[in-house]
Design a protein around this motif. Structure first.
Motif, PDB file in Angstrom:
ATOM      1  N   ASP A 107      -1.477 -19.259  16.720  1.00 36.33           N
ATOM      2  CA  ASP A 107      -1.071 -18.309  15.691  1.00 36.33           C
ATOM      3  C   ASP A 107      -0.811 -19.054  14.383  1.00 36.33           C
ATOM      4  OD1 ASP A 107      -0.118 -16.215  14.206  1.00 36.33           O
ATOM      5  OD2 ASP A 107       1.695 -15.886  15.390  1.00 36.33           O
ATOM      6  N   ALA A 108      -1.898 -19.364  13.655  1.00 33.58           N
ATOM      7  CA  ALA A 108      -1.772 -20.183  12.450  1.00 33.58           C
ATOM      8  C   ALA A 108      -0.971 -19.486  11.360  1.00 33.58           C
ATOM      9  CB  ALA A 108      -3.160 -20.540  11.925  1.00 33.58           C
ATOM     10  N   ALA A 109      -0.967 -18.158  11.362  1.00 33.53           N
ATOM     11  CA  ALA A 109      -0.228 -17.426  10.325  1.00 33.53           C
ATOM     12  C   ALA A 109       1.276 -17.586  10.474  1.00 33.53           C
ATOM     13  CB  ALA A 109      -0.593 -15.943  10.369  1.00 33.53           C
ATOM     14  N   ALA A 110       1.721 -18.160  11.598  1.00 27.86           N
ATOM     15  CA  ALA A 110       3.154 -18.357  11.833  1.00 27.86           C
ATOM     16  C   ALA A 110       3.666 -19.666  11.246  1.00 27.86           C
ATOM     17  CB  ALA A 110       3.451 -18.314  13.331  1.00 27.86           C
ATOM     18  N   VAL A 111       2.850 -20.358  10.451  1.00 32.14           N
ATOM     19  CA  VAL A 111       3.277 -21.608   9.812  1.00 32.14           C
ATOM     20  C   VAL A 111       4.596 -21.394   9.071  1.00 32.14           C
ATOM     21  CG1 VAL A 111       2.764 -23.136   7.874  1.00 32.14           C
ATOM     22  CG2 VAL A 111       1.017 -22.678   9.588  1.00 32.14           C
ATOM     23  N   ALA A 112       5.575 -22.271   9.369  1.00 31.28           N
ATOM     24  CA  ALA A 112       6.904 -22.155   8.746  1.00 31.28           C
ATOM     25  C   ALA A 112       7.228 -23.312   7.816  1.00 31.28           C
ATOM     26  CB  ALA A 112       7.975 -22.048   9.830  1.00 31.28           C
ATOM     27  N   CYS A 113       6.515 -24.436   7.968  1.00 31.37           N
ATOM     28  CA  CYS A 113       6.716 -25.571   7.056  1.00 31.37           C
ATOM     29  C   CYS A 113       6.569 -25.062   5.626  1.00 31.37           C
ATOM     30  CB  CYS A 113       5.681 -26.655   7.362  1.00 31.37           C
ATOM     31  SG  CYS A 113       5.875 -28.177   6.427  1.00 31.37           S
ATOM     32  N   LYS A 114       7.534 -25.359   4.775  1.00 34.61           N
ATOM     33  CA  LYS A 114       7.600 -24.705   3.470  1.00 34.61           C
ATOM     34  C   LYS A 114       7.427 -25.701   2.334  1.00 34.61           C
ATOM     35  CE  LYS A 114      10.368 -21.318   0.904  1.00 34.61           C
ATOM     36  NZ  LYS A 114       9.210 -20.407   0.774  1.00 34.61           N
ATOM     37  N   ALA A 115       6.612 -25.306   1.349  1.00 35.34           N
ATOM     38  CA  ALA A 115       6.433 -26.092   0.125  1.00 35.34           C
ATOM     39  C   ALA A 115       7.008 -25.300  -1.042  1.00 35.34           C
ATOM     40  CB  ALA A 115       4.954 -26.386  -0.104  1.00 35.34           C
ATOM     41  N   THR A 116       8.068 -25.813  -1.612  1.00 39.67           N
ATOM     42  CA  THR A 116       8.753 -25.130  -2.713  1.00 39.67           C
ATOM     43  C   THR A 116       8.355 -25.774  -4.040  1.00 39.67           C
ATOM     44  OG1 THR A 116      10.643 -24.684  -1.254  1.00 39.67           O
ATOM     45  CG2 THR A 116      10.997 -24.463  -3.628  1.00 39.67           C
ATOM     46  N   ALA A 117       7.962 -24.945  -4.994  1.00 38.56           N
ATOM     47  CA  ALA A 117       7.562 -25.467  -6.306  1.00 38.56           C
ATOM     48  C   ALA A 117       8.758 -26.087  -7.017  1.00 38.56           C
ATOM     49  CB  ALA A 117       6.968 -24.348  -7.148  1.00 38.56           C
ATOM     50  N   ALA A 121       6.348 -14.946   4.366  1.00 34.81           N
ATOM     51  CA  ALA A 121       6.113 -15.239   5.780  1.00 34.81           C
ATOM     52  C   ALA A 121       5.002 -14.353   6.332  1.00 34.81           C
ATOM     53  CB  ALA A 121       7.395 -15.045   6.580  1.00 34.81           C
ATOM     54  N   ARG A 122       4.109 -14.967   7.104  1.00 36.55           N
ATOM     55  CA  ARG A 122       3.017 -14.307   7.806  1.00 36.55           C
ATOM     56  C   ARG A 122       1.992 -13.662   6.875  1.00 36.55           C
ATOM     57  NH1 ARG A 122       3.308 -14.878  12.935  1.00 36.55           N
ATOM     58  NH2 ARG A 122       1.388 -13.673  13.111  1.00 36.55           N
ATOM     59  N   SER A 123       2.094 -13.886   5.589  1.00 37.80           N
ATOM     60  CA  SER A 123       1.086 -13.382   4.661  1.00 37.80           C
ATOM     61  C   SER A 123      -0.143 -14.282   4.727  1.00 37.80           C
ATOM     62  CB  SER A 123       1.639 -13.358   3.242  1.00 37.80           C
ATOM     63  OG  SER A 123       0.594 -13.180   2.303  1.00 37.80           O
ATOM     64  N   SER A 124      -1.332 -13.676   4.753  1.00 36.07           N
ATOM     65  CA  SER A 124      -2.562 -14.467   4.793  1.00 36.07           C
ATOM     66  C   SER A 124      -2.751 -15.271   3.513  1.00 36.07           C
ATOM     67  CB  SER A 124      -3.769 -13.560   5.013  1.00 36.07           C
ATOM     68  OG  SER A 124      -3.899 -12.632   3.948  1.00 36.07           O
ATOM     69  N   LYS A 125      -2.056 -14.885   2.453  1.00 33.18           N
ATOM     70  CA  LYS A 125      -2.114 -15.607   1.179  1.00 33.18           C
ATOM     71  C   LYS A 125      -0.854 -16.434   0.948  1.00 33.18           C
ATOM     72  CE  LYS A 125      -6.073 -14.066  -0.472  1.00 33.18           C
ATOM     73  NZ  LYS A 125      -7.194 -14.997  -0.775  1.00 33.18           N
ATOM     74  N   GLY A 126      -0.076 -16.642   2.005  1.00 35.21           N
ATOM     75  CA  GLY A 126       1.202 -17.324   1.836  1.00 35.21           C
ATOM     76  C   GLY A 126       1.203 -18.790   2.179  1.00 35.21           C
ATOM     77  N   GLY A 145      -2.091 -20.344  -1.927  1.00 42.94           N
ATOM     78  CA  GLY A 145      -2.496 -19.203  -1.112  1.00 42.94           C
ATOM     79  C   GLY A 145      -3.846 -19.339  -0.445  1.00 42.94           C
ATOM     80  N   ASP A 146      -4.569 -20.428  -0.749  1.00 44.57           N
ATOM     81  CA  ASP A 146      -5.892 -20.643  -0.140  1.00 44.57           C
ATOM     82  C   ASP A 146      -5.818 -21.328   1.223  1.00 44.57           C
ATOM     83  OD1 ASP A 146      -7.317 -19.503  -2.202  1.00 44.57           O
ATOM     84  OD2 ASP A 146      -7.807 -21.405  -3.183  1.00 44.57           O
ATOM     85  N   GLY A 147      -4.614 -21.670   1.676  1.00 45.43           N
ATOM     86  CA  GLY A 147      -4.468 -22.560   2.821  1.00 45.43           C
ATOM     87  C   GLY A 147      -5.166 -22.104   4.082  1.00 45.43           C
ATOM     88  N   LEU A 148      -4.952 -20.857   4.501  1.00 45.49           N
ATOM     89  CA  LEU A 148      -5.554 -20.403   5.754  1.00 45.49           C
ATOM     90  C   LEU A 148      -7.073 -20.314   5.625  1.00 45.49           C
ATOM     91  CD1 LEU A 148      -3.040 -17.764   7.175  1.00 45.49           C
ATOM     92  CD2 LEU A 148      -3.311 -20.178   7.766  1.00 45.49           C
ATOM     93  N   ARG A 149      -7.568 -19.910   4.465  1.00 46.95           N
ATOM     94  CA  ARG A 149      -9.018 -19.878   4.251  1.00 46.95           C
ATOM     95  C   ARG A 149      -9.600 -21.286   4.378  1.00 46.95           C
ATOM     96  NH1 ARG A 149     -12.625 -19.785  -0.391  1.00 46.95           N
ATOM     97  NH2 ARG A 149     -10.867 -20.132  -1.806  1.00 46.95           N
TER      98      ARG A 149
END
Length: 381
Positions: free
Chosen positions: A135-145, A177-182, A231-235
């Motif tokens: 479930d790749a969309a469950a990525v929680a590691c966070k990058a804060t600007a 969270a869980r956004s395909s563009k997130g 937001g391109d990460g999952l693509r």
């Protein structure tokens, strides 16, 4: 016995011969010692890079080999037949080069890609997390600007070449969270402050190349290490995985071919009831099924590679190749152990190691259940 290959050019034939020479003279003599001691073969990856085997499917303008995927995968198969751990590491390195080549700017590619393709920099792919595998969309590691870039916090898991690789494709959440563009993709250097690696996993196989977790604690990543746009990460991840699945299919085919070769050689020497066991119909039929499985695996990954080379959509073909080849590897290696009987269950014979190595190919780069999901969804369309 070497596989007789149909290759598109004299140059491709020369590459296969070069690969076999390196595999037989450099890899085969040391594989058992490194697998038993679980030690990394220092210098080997650099040798493969110097020989031009790491960047084969990438353009020559970036220090790549300018070869088709059809040729590159057959090189991976040859490596996989001699040493699966190294072949998997080569495949993952190629997987790690894909985001930079396909989504990086010219400036980013000029800065890092040639050294990655010639082996001066080792790449690793860092998508999975303890709670985010299939479930790749469950990525929680966070990058804060933050000013000048991003601060990354979180944990990544199951990183091939973890702690050894120089560059890591890190997929971290920059949006909801869980956004395909997130999710976004970053190229992170090993010496980044705030990045640390866990103890290597104690695995069933592939002992010579470490697999680790990575922890990010306020790790600062400069903005010029963002690949593509936010937001391109999952693509990016899924695009790379299509190619990566073909790499694993080729390695799995190499493992299966090696197991078949071991079983046939043993069956030609072992006697029972006054005859070589290969002359017993029950055993010869088993070997025939094993050979058919290996041939089918190879044909399936080559079909997918040719689709990729032709610029066709190959996602379903890649999933099919990964499914067919890795299931074949598991069956063929298990049957090879059966052919050798009690000897096959001992570490004195290679088939025991090959069976352990085959198992992981059904799991990484997307489990085979995920491959069936990809294929099923393509049918639904």
């Amino acid at each position: 016995m070497p596989v007789e290959r149909l290759l598109p050019s004299d140059e491709a034939h020369a590459l296969i011969e070069l690969t076999r020479d390196i595999a037989d003279k450099r890899m085969a003599p040391i594989v058992d010692a490194h697998e038993k001691s679980e030690t990394y073969p220092e210098g080997l990856f650099a040798e493969l890079g110097a020989a031009g085997l790491l960047g084969l499917p990438y353009p020559t303008e970036w220090d790549g080999g300018g070869q088709s995927y059809e040729v590159y995968l057959q090189v991976l198969e040859e490596l996989g037949a001699r040493w699966a751990a190294v072949a998997v590491a080569v495949s993952v390195h190629g997987l790690a080069c894909h985001p930079l080549f396909s989504f990086g700017t010219d400036e980013q590619k000029q800065r890092w890609l040639p050294d990655m393709l010639n082996g001066k920099l080792i790449g690793a792919y860092s998508l999975s997390e303890p709670q985010a595998g299939s479930d790749a969309a469950a990525v929680a590691c966070k990058a804060t600007a933050v000013e000048g870039g991003y601060s990354i916090n979180g944990t990544k898991a199951w990183i091939t070449h973890g702690g050894i690789a120089d560059q890591y494709n890190v997929f971290a959440r920059t949006g909801e969270a869980r956004s395909s563009k997130g999710v976004s993709c970053f190229l992170v250097a090993r010496d980044t402050e705030g990045l640390s690696f866990g103890k290597p996993e104690e695995k069933m196989g592939l002992h010579a190349v470490p697999t680790t977790s990575a922890t990010y604690e306020n790790a600062f990543i400069s903005a010029d290490r963002l690949l593509g746009s936010e937001g391109d990460g999952l693509r990016i991840a899924f695009s790379a995985l299509d190619s990566g699945r073909l790499g694993i299919a080729a390695v799995a085919t190499g493992i299966a071919q090696s197991a078949l070769d071991e079983a046939v050689a043993y069956a030609k020497e072992r006697e029972a009831f006054g005859r070589k066991i290969i002359d017993h119909q029950g055993l010869s039929f088993l070997l025939a099924d094993m050979a058919a499985a290996v041939d089918s695996a190879r044909a399936t990954y080559l079909d997918a590679a040719r689709r990729r080379d032709a610029g066709m959509d190959y996602s379903r073909a890649a999933a099919t190749a990964k499914l067919v080849a890795t299931d074949a590897a598991m069956k063929v290696t298990t049957d090879a152990v059966q052919v050798l009987g009690g000897y096959g269950y001992t570490r004195d014979f290679r088939v025991e190691r090959l069976m352990r190595e085959a198992k992981i190919t059904q799991i990484f780069e997307g489990t085979n259940q995920i491959q069936r999901l990809v294929i099923g969804r393509s049918l639904a369309k």
